[in-house]
Write a protein that holds these residues in place. Sequence first.
Motif, mmCIF file in Angstrom:
data_model
loop_
_atom_site.group_PDB
_atom_site.id
_atom_site.type_symbol
_atom_site.label_atom_id
_atom_site.label_comp_id
_atom_site.label_asym_id
_atom_site.label_seq_id
_atom_site.Cartn_x
_atom_site.Cartn_y
_atom_site.Cartn_z
ATOM 1 N N GLN A 1 2.514 8.842 10.529
ATOM 2 C CA GLN A 1 3.348 8.127 9.845
ATOM 3 C C GLN A 1 3.901 6.849 10.729
ATOM 4 O OE1 GLN A 1 4.672 8.847 6.792
ATOM 5 N NE2 GLN A 1 5.647 6.697 6.735
ATOM 6 N N ILE B 1 1.686 10.297 3.338
ATOM 7 C CA ILE B 1 1.628 9.534 4.952
ATOM 8 C C ILE B 1 1.330 8.204 4.640
ATOM 9 C CG2 ILE B 1 1.108 9.350 7.210
ATOM 10 C CD1 ILE B 1 0.198 12.521 6.783
ATOM 11 N N ALA C 1 0.179 5.089 6.859
ATOM 12 C CA ALA C 1 -0.563 4.703 8.004
ATOM 13 C C ALA C 1 -1.370 3.463 7.496
ATOM 14 C CB ALA C 1 -0.900 5.720 8.572
ATOM 15 N N SER D 1 2.374 14.400 9.920
ATOM 16 C CA SER D 1 3.408 13.433 9.841
ATOM 17 C C SER D 1 3.593 12.687 11.040
ATOM 18 C CB SER D 1 4.714 14.142 9.535
ATOM 19 O OG SER D 1 4.999 15.215 10.737
#
Length: 225
Positions: free
Chosen positions: A123, A144, A146, A120
């Motif tokens: 993120q 997540i 990203a 995490s």
Amino acid sequence: MRTRDRLRIAIQKSGRLSGPSRQLLAGAGLRFGDDGDQLFQPGRDLPVDLLLVRDDDIPGLIAEGVADLGVVGRNVLEEQALERMDGIGPGPFRSLRELGFGRCRLSLAVPADWDWPGPSRLQGLRIATSYPRLLERWLRERGIVARAVKLSGSVEIAPRLGTADAICDLVSTGATLAANRLREVERVLSSQAVLAAPARPFGDARDGLAAMLLRRLAATSRERV
Ligand code: PRP
Ligand code: ZN
Ligand code: MG
């Protein structure tokens, strides 16, 4: 589809896989003539020819039917399978056999001084990689969000240049990560060289030739144990 009675195997022209790929085929009793041509070498005793190319081009050559089989890293094969699939259904390639060389892993790495509470931490960040599809799948499976920033090489330098926060690249000895003050934190894929083929049989003499090659590879790997 055109039928063919010769099998064409693509291997890396130069690089980490090229020596072991040549040894593998030599061990299976395949010999190739030079013919003055560096990139295409006809089989000497058997109707099996060699194509010397960039490893990253091998899945595309198989997909287009230019090569029939290829020796390529699982990382490259799976990335390009995802690229060509766009969704569900079986992939375009089959991996016929793991070859036991070219072992490495595709891993996430972050600046060495970061805390790592878990995935995490990524993120909202930018992650430099040559394998955006494999990275995106891994991120998606963990919920997540990203951004994958695609670079085709020298990925490890991106955090220092400020073009990404973290990286996702191949690790073998770990020397490149250490040299760039990066710390490996998560493994995305374990990889090694595989013998790749199209998902579907050729439907001509090439099926028998591929089966013969597989039998010979199985026999030589038994001898080595
Ligand atoms: C590969 C890979 C890593 C490095 C890992 O790069 O992309 O950068 O090797 O090996 P190590 O853990 O033993 O240091 P390569 O040298 O093939 O160059 P490229 O990234 O420019 O393709
Ligand atoms: Zn490559
Ligand atoms: Mg590299």
